[in-house]
Design an enzyme around this catalytic site. Structure first.
Site, PDB file in Angstrom:
ATOM      1  CG  HIS A  18     -11.772 -54.088  79.252  1.00 43.35           C
ATOM      2  ND1 HIS A  18     -11.157 -53.164  78.162  1.00 43.35           N
ATOM      3  CD2 HIS A  18     -11.077 -53.797  80.266  1.00 43.35           C
ATOM      4  CE1 HIS A  18     -10.219 -52.811  78.757  1.00 43.35           C
ATOM      5  NE2 HIS A  18      -9.932 -53.027  79.907  1.00 43.35           N
ATOM      6  CG  ASP A  41      -6.093 -46.397  81.904  1.00 45.89           C
ATOM      7  OD1 ASP A  41      -6.020 -47.106  80.683  1.00 45.89           O
ATOM      8  OD2 ASP A  41      -6.996 -46.478  82.488  1.00 45.89           O
ATOM      9  CD  GLN A  50      -6.097 -47.312  76.946  1.00 47.11           C
ATOM     10  OE1 GLN A  50      -6.431 -46.648  75.941  1.00 47.11           O
ATOM     11  NE2 GLN A  50      -6.429 -46.613  78.149  1.00 47.11           N
ATOM     12  CG  HIS A 105      -6.218 -56.172  79.927  1.00 42.17           C
ATOM     13  ND1 HIS A 105      -5.422 -55.833  80.985  1.00 42.17           N
ATOM     14  CD2 HIS A 105      -7.018 -55.076  79.711  1.00 42.17           C
ATOM     15  CE1 HIS A 105      -5.888 -54.677  81.550  1.00 42.17           C
ATOM     16  NE2 HIS A 105      -6.789 -54.258  80.631  1.00 42.17           N
ATOM     17  CB  SER A 106      -0.400 -59.733  79.013  1.00 46.90           C
ATOM     18  OG  SER A 106      -0.905 -61.029  78.669  1.00 46.90           O
ATOM     19  CE1 TYR A 107      -4.070 -56.618  83.841  1.00 48.53           C
ATOM     20  CE2 TYR A 107      -3.145 -54.909  85.348  1.00 48.53           C
ATOM     21  CZ  TYR A 107      -4.283 -55.399  84.714  1.00 48.53           C
ATOM     22  OH  TYR A 107      -5.304 -54.866  84.889  1.00 48.53           O
ATOM     23  CD  GLU A 139      -4.994 -52.609  78.196  1.00 44.30           C
ATOM     24  OE1 GLU A 139      -6.153 -52.273  77.535  1.00 44.30           O
ATOM     25  OE2 GLU A 139      -4.719 -52.133  78.860  1.00 44.30           O
ATOM     26  CG  ASN A 171     -10.377 -48.191  76.666  1.00 45.32           C
ATOM     27  OD1 ASN A 171     -10.916 -47.151  76.391  1.00 45.32           O
ATOM     28  ND2 ASN A 171      -9.136 -48.145  77.164  1.00 45.32           N
ATOM     29  NE  ARG A 172     -12.792 -46.434  80.942  1.00 45.41           N
ATOM     30  CZ  ARG A 172     -11.637 -46.851  81.411  1.00 45.41           C
ATOM     31  NH1 ARG A 172     -10.716 -46.798  80.306  1.00 45.41           N
ATOM     32  NH2 ARG A 172     -11.492 -47.075  82.359  1.00 45.41           N
TER      33      ARG A 172
HETATM   34  C1  BGC Z   1      -8.295 -49.710  81.104  1.00 47.17           C
HETATM   35  C2  BGC Z   1      -8.367 -49.283  82.633  1.00 47.17           C
HETATM   36  C3  BGC Z   1      -8.825 -50.521  83.328  1.00 47.17           C
HETATM   37  C4  BGC Z   1      -8.049 -51.653  83.143  1.00 47.17           C
HETATM   38  C5  BGC Z   1      -8.612 -52.646  83.971  1.00 47.17           C
HETATM   39  C6  BGC Z   1      -7.453 -50.815  80.976  1.00 47.17           C
HETATM   40  O1  BGC Z   1      -7.684 -51.376  79.660  1.00 47.17           O
HETATM   41  O2  BGC Z   1      -8.023 -48.666  80.263  1.00 47.17           O
HETATM   42  O3  BGC Z   1      -8.784 -48.162  82.743  1.00 47.17           O
HETATM   43  O4  BGC Z   1      -8.816 -50.099  84.585  1.00 47.17           O
HETATM   44  O5  BGC Z   1      -8.119 -51.904  81.746  1.00 47.17           O
HETATM   45  O6  BGC Z   1      -9.944 -53.028  83.612  1.00 47.17           O
END
Ligand code: BGC
Length: 338
Positions: free
Chosen positions: A100, A241, A274, A170-172, A301, A74-75
């Site tokens: 990330h 998000d 997240q 970061h699995s979808y 996440e 994250n940020r």
């Molecule tokens: C973030 C999103 C981001 C995504 C893909 C997520 O963990 O919170 O804002 O767009 O990852 O990078």
């Protein structure tokens, strides 16, 4: 059983981990989970995570499909932080913020690895002092263990100098096997609070109760009934998000797709996750000739609070020299028959 199923250039391998119930395909490139095959209630097998057929997409695109994310998931606001009186500057790679782990974070690194037994792979990476601007040589391991229907990932790290760390996967997930989007996925999150974000996705510092908001998943709710609500926080995030702050110590998140009988239970030692409804997928080409759009998957996440270094009095993301970062998240892929 674990075996190498493909060897690509530069020491990148693709491995299959198989149990009686599921198969997980992973790469030592970013410890990426490329496929998870599981049955539905009729015995039909599907892949329940998004990914790419063309491996170079993992190396060049930025959605982090299946990737391990680090050093900091994250940020980090403005990509700057202060530790022990020293200021550090990281890459600004997402609006005005750092995201990330930077331009070439862990998701884009080749790990060395060992298959230690028929159920376990130990991935290892030494991130050098100054890599992506972070302090300290970080000796990092991710241990992937598949037992029955459960994939457990343990993260271990030590550092030569005080630093910060917040690792996630970061699995979808799309439990329908991407037959449809995630509107009909039932979500349960054992969290009575979530962190508010600004228009750039950065937590503002406001922690809000989920009660009486679309963020209340303490009892199961369909994602589709919540995600498009005209809620200020959902509009800012273009969907979910947001960091959810757990109240439970295990089985904190459950995702279920009743039509196929598939259920994913996420259990973690970490204090939050997240939850991200793939809001920025832009129609890119994924596996099996499918295009991926927003709401085609949900990411869970697990992590410490994003931007903890600015928001917390005693930031949970600080790892001191001499200490060990040791966190575990497990993913149970179950089929509910009947
Ligand atoms: C973030 C999103 C981001 C995504 C893909 C997520 O963990 O919170 O804002 O767009 O990852 O990078």
């Amino acid at each position: 059983m674990i075996k190498v199923i493909e060897r690509l250039a530069d020491g990148i391998d693709i491995l299959s981990m198989k149990s009686e119930q599921i198969e997980v395909v992973v790469s030592n490139y970013g410890c990426t989970i490329m496929k998870v095959y599981m049955q539905d209630k009729h015995g039909h097998i599907d892949d329940v995570v998004l990914g790419y057929d063309d491996f170079t997409c993992y190396q060049t695109l930025d959605a982090y499909l299946g990737a391990l994310v680090g050093r900091i998931a994250n940020r980090i606001g403005k990509g700057q932080f202060c530790l022990n009186g020293k200021e550090y500057h990281l890459a600004i790679n997402n609006g005005p913020n750092h995201l990330h782990g930077g331009i070439k974070g862990f998701s884009y690194q080749i790990f060395d690895y060992q298959i230690v037994d028929e159920k376990t792979i130990v991935f290892h990476y030494l991130s050098k002092d100054g890599e992506e601007g972070y302090p300290g040589d970080l000796d990092f391991k991710a241990i992937y263990h598949l037992e029955g229907d459960t994939l457990t990932i343990r993260y271990l790290a030590t550092t030569s100098q005080d630093t910060i760390i917040n690792i996630t996967n970061h699995s979808y997930f799309n439990l329908s096997g991407k037959q449809e989007n995630i509107y009909h996925h039932l979500l349960t999150v054992q969290a009575d609070q979530f962190a508010c974000i600004d228009g750039d996705g950065l937590p503002t510092g406001e922690i809000r109760a989920v009660k009486d908001t679309p963020f209340d998943f303490r009892t199961p709710a369909l994602i589709g009934e919540r995600v498009e609500k005209q809620d200020e926080q959902l509009l800012l995030g273009k969907g979910f998000d947001h960091p959810f702050l757990f109240t439970a110590k295990e089985n904190q998140v459950v995702l279920e797709h009743q039509q196929t009988g598939r259920r994913l239970t996420v259990s973690t030692t970490l204090p939050g996750a997240q939850i991200y409804t793939a809001n920025y997928l832009d129609g890119r080409m994924g596996k099996y000739g499918q295009h991926y759009f927003e709401r085609d998957a949900v990411c869970i996440e697990t992590q410490n609070l994003p931007d903890a270094i600015h928001l917390e009095k005693n930031p949970t993301t600080i790892l001191k020299k001499g200490e060990t970062y040791d966190e575990t998240t497990s993913y149970k892929f179950e089929v509910i028959k009947g």
